[in-house]
Design an enzyme around this catalytic site. Structure first.
Site, PDB file in Angstrom:
ATOM      1  NE  ARG A 173      21.927  24.327  24.995  1.00 42.30           N
ATOM      2  CZ  ARG A 173      22.706  25.430  24.963  1.00 42.30           C
ATOM      3  NH1 ARG A 173      23.030  25.992  23.830  1.00 42.30           N
ATOM      4  NH2 ARG A 173      23.124  25.962  26.096  1.00 42.30           N
TER       5      ARG A 173
ATOM      6  CE1 TYR B 213       2.903  13.513  11.711  1.00 47.29           C
ATOM      7  CE2 TYR B 213       3.921  15.607  12.262  1.00 47.29           C
ATOM      8  CZ  TYR B 213       3.393  14.395  12.656  1.00 47.29           C
ATOM      9  OH  TYR B 213       3.336  14.072  13.983  1.00 47.29           O
TER      10      TYR B 213
ATOM     11  CG  ASP C 258       8.968  14.944   5.938  1.00 49.62           C
ATOM     12  OD1 ASP C 258       9.448  13.797   6.037  1.00 49.62           O
ATOM     13  OD2 ASP C 258       8.285  15.461   6.843  1.00 49.62           O
TER      14      ASP C 258
ATOM     15  CE  LYS D 182       6.439   9.493  13.030  1.00 48.88           C
ATOM     16  NZ  LYS D 182       6.106  10.589  12.145  1.00 48.88           N
TER      17      LYS D 182
HETATM   18  C1  LIG Z   1       5.938  11.948  12.231  1.00 48.04           C
HETATM   19  C2  LIG Z   1       6.290  12.857  11.128  1.00 48.04           C
HETATM   20  C3  LIG Z   1       6.886  14.106  11.358  1.00 48.04           C
HETATM   21  C4  LIG Z   1       7.123  14.635  12.770  1.00 48.04           C
HETATM   22  O1  LIG Z   1       8.026  13.853  13.481  1.00 48.04           O
HETATM   23  P1  LIG Z   1       7.996  13.647  15.086  1.00 48.04           P
HETATM   24  O2  LIG Z   1       9.197  12.820  15.325  1.00 48.04           O
HETATM   25  O3  LIG Z   1       6.711  12.986  15.433  1.00 48.04           O
HETATM   26  O4  LIG Z   1       8.089  15.017  15.700  1.00 48.04           O
HETATM   27  C5  LIG Z   1       7.233  14.868  10.266  1.00 48.04           C
HETATM   28  N1  LIG Z   1       6.993  14.450   9.003  1.00 48.04           N
HETATM   29  C6  LIG Z   1       6.420  13.262   8.747  1.00 48.04           C
HETATM   30  C7  LIG Z   1       6.189  12.849   7.331  1.00 48.04           C
HETATM   31  C8  LIG Z   1       6.042  12.420   9.783  1.00 48.04           C
HETATM   32  O5  LIG Z   1       5.461  11.244   9.520  1.00 48.04           O
END
Ligand SMILES: *Cc1c(COP(=O)(O)O)cnc(C)c1O
Length: 382
Positions: free
Chosen positions: A49, A101, A173, A198
């Site tokens: 962890r 998001y 982000d 992603k």
């Molecule tokens: C998908 C996404 C998230 C969240 O990520 P997860 O891996 O689905 O928890 C945050 N920000 C953006 C821009 C995203 O596309």
């Protein structure tokens, strides 16, 4: 690592060898715990962890790609954002992009607000708007650029300049562009967020999240929260993201090339009312984006001419899949108003342009002609 080219860093990752066999692929250290060599002694690894060699390889690799000091890998993007939000205290004020998001929107509007954090949501591409909201309690500016799904573009460097000398964190982000196209830390960001699910992972097979830091003090504080919350990335999933990153550069290039072709084609279709792609020279954020990004990515949103066509397209696509998520080798089509952004009240959605006619496309690596033909047959003519 700083001396190597981006593509080389993607493939070879972090230089540290944890293995004496010469394994070319980073070993998966599938161990929950690590034995101590003596009392008060540690190999640097105690409990997974806290630290794990496979995860550490991923963290150092992403930190290096983003030009940060270090990174922390989480089980999902939302786990990364939730852990970061624990840094803020009741009474702290955050200015955030209005077009976020859906999961981040939900987190901020429910849990963070309930915990006493105050927010102002606005179009962060409007610098004066941002400036007018800064107050004594402002602790962070939280930006997605380009935004999801409306592709609003924020000038990262200008925001950094605006808050220079103040104790305000600039959080970006960077999920949509990845460090291949945009490195926010070089333009003044303090923290970079990734949903590794992603583009970094890139194969629609693993969930992951990352936080990358510009300075050590904040990194240490968030590591402490991360080991307390415990939403760490497993060794195997760390390895899958490491493997995904090896082809990041080539995927980003190719997916962008296809996205440009698809966006240009969509722009000519009578059943498409609007195309939102930050790589269109006519798009609002195009010039700003060229200041801090070397590419535009492969996310396209489209507004259809009529709501009846939504069902036709979503159920008619055969190559492109009707599914949430983005950034993988498989092209996906999403309906934000019922999927990713369903938790946003209808009125607020409409104001932002996330109408019942809006679809979001993530262009993958299939043959470009197959993608266009698929959209053409799915749209069902005039
Ligand atoms: C998908 C996404 C998230 C969240 O990520 P997860 O891996 O689905 O928890 C945050 N920000 C953006 C821009 C995203 O596309």
């Amino acid at each position: 690592m700083k001396d190597k080219d981006f593509k080389t860093k993607c493939i070879h990752g972090y230089d540290q060898a944890y293995d004496t066999t010469g394994a070319v692929s980073v070993p998966i250290f599938q161990s929950a715990t690590f034995s101590h060599i003596g009392l008060g002694q540690s190999t640097g690894f105690d409990y997974s962890r806290l630290q794990n060699p496979t995860r550490e390889h991923l963290e150092k690799t992403v930190a290096s790609l983003e030009e940060g000091v270090d990174a922390i890998a989480f089980s999902t993007g939302m786990a990364a954002i939730t852990t970061l939000m624990a840094h803020f205290k009741p009474g702290d004020h955050i200015i955030a992009s209005e077009d976020l998001y859906g999961g981040s929107h939900r987190l901020f509007h429910t849990i963070s607000m309930q915990n006493g954090v105050e927010f102002d949501f606005l179009d962060t591409s409007d610098l004066h708007g941002v400036e007018s909201k800064v107050k004594a309690t402002t602790k962070a500016i939280y930006v997605e650029t380009p935004t999801n799904p409306m592709m609003q573009v924020t000038d990262i460097g200008a925001i950094a300049e605006l808050i220079k000398g103040k104790e305000i964190l600039l959080i970006v982000d960077n999920t949509f562009l990845t460090p291949y196209f945009q490195k926010p830390i070089l333009f003044g960001a303090d923290v970079v967020i990734h949903s590794g699910t992603k583009f970094l992972g890139g194969h629609n097979d693993t969930l992951a999240g990352l936080l990358v830091f510009k300075n050590v003090a904040l990194l240490e504080e968030i590591r402490y929260i991360a080991k307390t919350f415990g939403a760490c990335l497993s060794p195997f999933d760390s390895w899958l993201i490491i493997r995904g990153i090896k082809t990041l550069a080539i995927r980003m290039e190719h997916q962008q090339k296809s996205a440009i072709a698809v966006a240009e084609w969509l722009d000519q279709q009578t059943w498409v009312k609007n195309v939102y792609y930050s790589g269109c020279s006519s798009s609002a954020g195009y010039e700003i984006m060229k200041k801090h990004a070397t590419g535009f990515g492969s996310m396209i949103s489209i507004e259809l001419d009529k709501v009846e066509r939504v069902k036709t397209v979503l159920e008619g696509v055969k190559v492109i899949q009707f599914a949430e998520s983005l950034g993988g080798v498989e092209s996906l089509i999403t309906y934000p108003s019922t999927q990713t952004h369903a938790d946003i009240p209808e009125e607020e959605r409409n104001e932002k342009g996330i109408t019942d006619c809006l679809l979001r496309l993530s262009i993958g690596l299939e043959d470009i002609e197959d993608l266009i033909k698929d959209l053409e047959q799915a749209a069902g003519g005039q």
